[in-house]
Design a protein around this motif. Structure first.
Motif, short mmCIF file in Angstrom:
data_model
loop_
_atom_site.label_atom_id
_atom_site.label_comp_id
_atom_site.label_asym_id
_atom_site.label_seq_id
_atom_site.Cartn_x
_atom_site.Cartn_y
_atom_site.Cartn_z
N ASN A 168 12.73 -1.90 4.16
CA ASN A 168 13.61 -0.81 4.56
C ASN A 168 14.04 0.03 3.36
OD1 ASN A 168 14.48 -0.92 7.61
ND2 ASN A 168 14.26 -3.04 6.95
N ASP A 169 14.30 -0.63 2.24
CA ASP A 169 14.68 0.07 1.02
C ASP A 169 13.53 0.96 0.54
OD1 ASP A 169 16.23 0.77 -1.25
OD2 ASP A 169 15.31 -0.83 -2.42
N HIS A 170 12.32 0.43 0.56
CA HIS A 170 11.16 1.21 0.14
C HIS A 170 10.95 2.42 1.06
CE1 HIS A 170 8.96 -2.21 -2.25
NE2 HIS A 170 10.04 -1.75 -2.86
N LEU A 171 11.09 2.21 2.36
CA LEU A 171 10.92 3.33 3.29
C LEU A 171 11.97 4.41 3.03
CD1 LEU A 171 9.54 4.69 5.64
CD2 LEU A 171 10.87 3.25 7.22
N GLY A 172 13.18 3.98 2.69
CA GLY A 172 14.21 4.95 2.35
C GLY A 172 13.81 5.79 1.15
N HIS A 217 2.23 4.42 6.05
CA HIS A 217 2.07 3.00 5.70
C HIS A 217 3.43 2.32 5.61
CE1 HIS A 217 -2.19 3.53 5.08
NE2 HIS A 217 -1.97 4.52 4.23
N MET A 218 4.40 3.00 5.01
CA MET A 218 5.74 2.39 4.92
C MET A 218 6.37 2.27 6.30
SD MET A 218 6.16 1.49 1.83
CE MET A 218 7.66 0.75 2.40
N GLU A 219 6.14 3.26 7.16
CA GLU A 219 6.67 3.17 8.53
C GLU A 219 6.02 2.01 9.28
OE1 GLU A 219 7.97 7.79 9.47
OE2 GLU A 219 5.93 7.14 9.94
N ARG A 220 4.72 1.83 9.07
CA ARG A 220 4.02 0.70 9.71
C ARG A 220 4.58 -0.63 9.19
NH1 ARG A 220 2.01 -2.13 13.71
NH2 ARG A 220 0.19 -3.41 13.13
N ALA A 221 4.83 -0.71 7.88
CA ALA A 221 5.41 -1.94 7.31
C ALA A 221 6.77 -2.24 7.93
CB ALA A 221 5.53 -1.82 5.80
N ALA A 222 7.57 -1.18 8.15
CA ALA A 222 8.90 -1.36 8.75
C ALA A 222 8.79 -1.79 10.21
CB ALA A 222 9.71 -0.07 8.63
N GLU A 223 7.74 -1.36 10.89
CA GLU A 223 7.52 -1.84 12.27
C GLU A 223 7.18 -3.33 12.27
OE1 GLU A 223 4.45 0.44 14.02
OE2 GLU A 223 5.56 2.33 14.04
N LEU A 224 6.37 -3.74 11.29
CA LEU A 224 5.94 -5.13 11.22
C LEU A 224 7.06 -6.05 10.74
CD1 LEU A 224 2.41 -4.53 9.65
CD2 LEU A 224 2.85 -5.38 11.96
N MET A 225 7.94 -5.53 9.88
CA MET A 225 9.02 -6.34 9.30
C MET A 225 10.34 -5.56 9.39
SD MET A 225 6.99 -7.75 5.94
CE MET A 225 8.31 -8.86 5.51
N PRO A 226 10.85 -5.39 10.58
CA PRO A 226 11.99 -4.47 10.79
C PRO A 226 13.29 -4.89 10.14
CG PRO A 226 11.51 -5.70 12.80
CD PRO A 226 10.39 -5.98 11.86
N ILE A 227 13.46 -6.16 9.80
CA ILE A 227 14.73 -6.58 9.21
C ILE A 227 14.58 -7.01 7.75
CG2 ILE A 227 15.68 -7.28 11.44
CD1 ILE A 227 15.19 -10.19 10.63
N ASP A 228 13.46 -6.67 7.13
CA ASP A 228 13.26 -7.02 5.73
C ASP A 228 13.96 -5.98 4.86
OD1 ASP A 228 11.51 -8.76 3.77
OD2 ASP A 228 11.42 -6.69 3.08
N PRO A 229 14.87 -6.39 3.97
CA PRO A 229 15.60 -5.41 3.16
C PRO A 229 14.71 -4.65 2.20
CG PRO A 229 16.09 -7.65 2.42
CD PRO A 229 15.32 -7.77 3.70
N LEU A 241 0.83 -1.20 0.00
CA LEU A 241 0.00 0.00 0.00
C LEU A 241 0.87 1.25 0.00
CD1 LEU A 241 -2.68 1.44 0.11
CD2 LEU A 241 -2.73 1.06 2.59
N GLY A 242 1.88 1.27 0.84
CA GLY A 242 2.78 2.42 0.84
C GLY A 242 3.46 2.61 -0.50
N TRP A 243 3.83 1.49 -1.13
CA TRP A 243 4.56 1.57 -2.39
C TRP A 243 3.68 2.05 -3.54
CZ3 TRP A 243 9.26 2.46 -2.99
CH2 TRP A 243 9.94 2.19 -4.18
#
Length: 559
Positions: free
Chosen positions: A491-495, A476-488, A460-462
């Motif tokens: 994290n790349d998308h949030l960047g 939405h991207m921040e929420r995804a990073a909370e749910l999957m904090p070590i997924d590359p 959704l964020g993407w």
């Protein structure tokens, strides 16, 4: 696990080394090694109750009830009480059909426990020739909280085993809506009873109602016989000993979803020991052992299913899964391909092959397997959505988008709000910059169904990012990073999203995090480490320019 796995621990002198090796093997679920080292330890200290009890547990888990019973007898002679020892002793007493001893043990509180004792005693009373007492005992068990369905089911089986099919049918009819009569074994037992009463047509209708057109070979064989008017013999339980085996299997099935694998394995091993032809018990034992990481032992158990048994395919599927779990993928494929040749009309075999091929990135083979599976279904139904979804992924990975989209949409026709399909199709459309409004709608529906799925929230964020709605994408991207904090990927998308809204330092931090989580041997295309490093060197705008992609359309960000 081989004995060598615990050899280091066994190198210490005497009982201490053997005991430590046995404990380590028990911790790892390596029953063969545990039994071996407990036996050695007992050679040094033959009267130690703790060693005997643990050895009994290991031997029962292996199905070695003869050895377990001898150890249980030694414990009893030494005045040691142990429920595990009582389980072994009672099982061997049932096996020898000394039902008076079984009844006495339960009356003396030396049984197995409240879940089993009443049912075992009722069957033992039938074995001792007292049907009236057995029926009273079944009724007593039915009064215990939570045990009513179990007691009714076994009372019906007991009545059927002595030829009172009318009374058995009355119980099954009463328990139809809820209880053991609705399980696969319950339905099959009831069908045999109905056949004995000349109700074969009703039995066929019951099978169709419970299982539809997708019948496994054993059920299909039963349905075909009933449809021709053949009178089926009652084979479900023929003797009190088999009835007690069914008690243990019933309890194993009830416990199998509660996470108590060791206790479940004991019950299913007891059932298998008392009734070696109990195929369902064999299959459950194999499944449990495989889940516990005892793959070689699981393979041995699956091999116990006769080659001519209608459920043999299930054993082969279990064996293939055990091979896959050991990373013996080529062997698993070979086993399944042989099964597909032997049983070409079983959709589950081709589906399983398709799943392995897809996971091994053999997408063309996966498509062929899924297509074969789909061709074997006479009618389409909601349950086929996953086959279309899996085939769509296999097409998409081959860049055959027209075929992939057709299958994704077919999966949604069958299961309109399935979040996995909505997310995958929506995300794919976003990546292709096609039908973005529809893609956004799909992903929003997927998020509504699975709000805690990091992958779906990331999608959704993407899509919002791809639509240029960067500020909306951030939470939405921040929420995804909370749910999957070590997924590359996340994290790349949030960047990228942070960069798009002018939070460049945070973007660089997220790209560095993404880079630290990349599996360099199997880097996902979406989290290309070289691309991430380039973004860190020159920024996202420059990377997009180098790729010939449209620039970010964003509002001016004030200092």
């Amino acid at each position: 696990m081989a004995l060598a796995a615990t050899a280091t621990a066994a190198s210490a002198n005497g009982i201490a080394g053997d005991y430590l090796a046995a404990r380590q093997a028990s911790f790892l679920g390596d029953f063969a090694s545990a039994a071996h080292y407990y036996e050695r330890a007992l050679a040094f200290d033959p009267g130690r109750a703790e060693l005997m009890e643990r050895a009994i547990l290991a031997e029962m888990s292996l199905g070695n009830f003869g050895k377990a019973a001898l150890l249980a007898e030694r414990m009893a002679e030494g005045g040691h009480e142990s429920q595990i020892a009582q389980m072994a002793a009672l099982t061997t007493a049932v096996d020898s059909e000394t039902f008076a001893n079984v009844i006495q043990s339960i009356d003396d509180k030396r049984g197995i426990g409240p879940l089993a004792d009443g049912l075992v005693k009722a069957w033992a009373q039938l074995g001792a020739g007292d049907m009236s007492a057995a029926l009273v005992e079944f009724d007593n068990v039915a009064k215990m909280p939570g045990l009513g369905p179990f007691a009714s089911y076994h009372k019906a089986l007991a009545l059927a085993s002595v030829g009172d099919f009318e009374s058995a049918a009355a119980i099954f009819d009463e328990e139809e809506a809820n209880g053991m009569a609705s399980t696969r074994r319950g339905v099959m037992a009831r069908a045999e009873v109905m056949s004995q009463l000349g109700r074969s047509e009703a039995a066929v209708a019951m099978l169709d109602e419970n299982f539809g057109a997708d019948l496994d070979p054993a059920l299909q064989q039963m349905r075909d016989a009933l449809a021709t008017g053949e009178k089926l013999p009652f084979t479900h339980v023929l003797t009190p000993k088999e009835g007690i085996a069914e008690v243990f299997y019933t309890l194993a099935g009830a416990l199998s979803n509660e996470g108590s694998d060791e206790l479940t394995l004991l019950y299913v091993r007891m059932a298998e020991y008392l009734r070696p032809d109990h195929v369902d018990a064999i299959l459950l034992a194999g499944e449990l052992l495989s889940g516990m990481g005892q793959y070689e032992l699981a393979e041995q158990v699956f091999e116990e299913v006769p080659t001519d048994d209608p459920s043999r395919h299930a054993a082969v599927l279990g064996e293939a899964e055990a091979l896959r779990d050991q990373d013996k993928t080529d062997q698993a494929i070979s086993v399944l391909e042989t099964l597909a040749e032997q049983k070409p009309d079983l959709p589950v075999v081709h589906t399983t092959l398709g799943d392995i091929f897809r996971q091994e990135q053999r997408y063309e083979d996966a498509v062929a397997a899924y297509t074969k599976a789909l061709s074997l279904y006479e009618e389409e139904s909601e349950r086929l959505w996953f086959l279309y979804y899996a085939r769509a992924i296999s097409y998409e990975r081959q860049e055959k988008w027209e075929e992939a989209e057709a299958d994704f949409r077919k999966a949604l026709d069958l299961n309109p709000e399935q979040p996995q399909v909505l997310n995958y199709l929506g995300y794919s459309l976003v990546e292709q910059q096609r039908k973005l409004d529809e893609a956004l709608n799909m992903i929003e529906r997927a998020v509504a169904a699975r709000p805690n799925s990091g992958y779906i929230v990331d999608s959704l964020g993407w899509v919002l990012y791809r639509l240029g709605r960067y500020d909306e994408a951030v939470p939405h991207m921040e929420r995804a990073a909370e749910l999957m904090p070590i997924d590359p990927v996340v994290n790349d998308h949030l960047g990228d999203v942070y960069w798009a809204v002018g939070r460049e330092r945070e973007a660089e931090f997220m790209w560095k995090r993404a880079l630290s989580f990349v599996d360099w041997e199997d880097a996902a295309a979406e989290a290309d480490p070289e691309r991430i490093k380039r973004k860190l060197a020159v920024g996202l705008d420059q990377v997009l320019a180098e790729e010939g992609a449209p620039p970010l359309e964003r509002a001016e960000v004030s200092d």
